[in-house]
Design an enzyme around this catalytic site. Structure first.
Site, PDB file in Angstrom:
ATOM      1  N   GLY A   1      -7.091   8.425   6.988  1.00  0.00           N
ATOM      2  CA  GLY A   1      -7.193   8.617   8.424  1.00  0.00           C
ATOM      3  C   GLY A   1      -8.610   8.463   8.939  1.00  0.00           C
ATOM      4  O   GLY A   1      -9.576   8.339   8.179  1.00  0.00           O
TER       5      GLY A   1
ATOM      6  N   ASP B   1       0.844  -1.194   0.000  1.00  0.00           N
ATOM      7  CA  ASP B   1       0.000   0.000   0.000  1.00  0.00           C
ATOM      8  C   ASP B   1       0.882   1.248   0.000  1.00  0.00           C
ATOM      9  O   ASP B   1       1.762   1.407   0.844  1.00  0.00           O
ATOM     10  CB  ASP B   1      -0.891  -0.028   1.249  1.00  0.00           C
ATOM     11  CG  ASP B   1      -1.928   1.073   1.260  1.00  0.00           C
ATOM     12  OD1 ASP B   1      -2.317   1.526   0.170  1.00  0.00           O
ATOM     13  OD2 ASP B   1      -2.363   1.461   2.361  1.00  0.00           O
TER      14      ASP B   1
END
Length: 312
Positions: A181, A82
């Site tokens: 986030g 990722d």
């Protein structure tokens, strides 16, 4: 069963109007929670590793944990890097057993992004590994990714065909309003994904897998537990799950989920230790944390991604 690439996974997902969950892993309990849920729901799954996870747990440990999950579940599992931000980290993962890598050149100019992505694609394809590229910048902070709201930008549909044709990437991450986030939007704000951009990208890239990053929904249940037992977290909301379901019915074949796992895991540990303050055996407080991971993943597989029952 050996590790697989995402190529066949994505083709089936595109044809079936569902998405594959790409869940970030950092330790054994997280791997177990994800793959036990996938096994029970008979779902294909992508286990993905960030640069931060490789620094924390080390490459070899993570690969062996995923190999153990293969033995335990006999599921089709892809191991994905990722947000690789340079050629060397992508090469290291390709050489080290990953079946998929992401090269995130979105911080560069369009031409430099193409050049970097093409270099990774050429090396990866020569080794039987698939590549995800990125166009557009998501706002937010997660691990080594840090993009301010001012620097974020939506993907431009008029660039996607040229980018894909010149680089040879196998999938494309786009920016349509998601955010990295846990705390994406404050209470009172209304999250809105740009489905018009997604629709236009789908028209320009027919039958091509699109990826959504920053797609955690931020369960208020786990936020409240962490707050209740001493965690200083602000109230916030993530991406509504109905929006993610809509994206999965369109061109999106892979949806990344990380913050939801972190919140669930931390909530399990905090609640257990707060109610059992004399306990110090890690197996005792990591068990509810792992169970929370499993519950979150099962919910996503069945109710959001739509990939339950699609492993075979």
């Amino acid at each position: 069963m050996a590790l697989v690439t995402t190529k066949e996974m994505f083709q089936k997902a595109y044809d079936g109007g569902y998405a594959i969950g790409a869940f970030n892993v950092n330790n054994m309990e997280i791997v177990q929670g994800i793959t036990e849920a996938a096994k029970e729901e008979n779902a294909p799954v992508i286990l993905q590793v960030s640069a931060g996870a490789r620094k924390y747990a080390k490459h070899a440990y993570l690969v062996k944990l995923v190999e153990a999950a293969l033995i335990d579940t006999d599921l089709p599992i892809a191991l994905h890097l990722d947000h690789g931000d340079d050629f060397e980290i992508c090469k290291s993962c390709i050489d080290g057993g990953f079946t998929s890598v992401m090269i995130d050149g979105s911080k560069h100019s369009f031409e430099d992004n193409i050049a970097l992505t093409k270099k990774v694609v050429e090396y990866a394809h020569a080794h039987g590994v698939v590549v995800e590229g990125e166009l557009g910048k998501l706002a937010g902070i997660e691990d080594d990714v840090n993009v301010s709201a001012e620097d974020a930008s939506y993907t431009r549909p008029d660039e996607v065909e040229e980018f894909v044709s010149r680089t040879g990437v196998d999938s494309l991450a786009i920016a349509i309003g998601t955010s990295h986030g846990a705390f994406k939007f404050k209470p009172g704000q209304k999250p809105q994904l740009r489905f018009d951009i997604l629709e236009e990208v789908g028209k320009r890239l027919p039958n091509f897998p699109i990826v959504l990053h920053g797609a955690s929904s931020v369960s208020q249940e786990y936020v409240k537990i962490i707050q209740q037992f001493g965690g200083k977290l602000d109230d916030a909301i993530g991406i509504p799950e109905e929006m993610l379901r809509q994206a999965a019915r369109m061109a999106v074949c892979k949806i990344n989920i990380d913050s939801d796992l972190r919140l669930a895991f931390t909530a399990g540990i905090r609640e257990y230790l707060a109610t059992n303050p004399s306990h110090f055996d890690p197996r005792q407080y990591l068990t509810p944390a792992r169970n929370n991971i499993k519950a979150v993943v099962k919910h996503k597989l069945v109710n959001v991604l739509g990939c339950a029952g699609k492993a075979n």
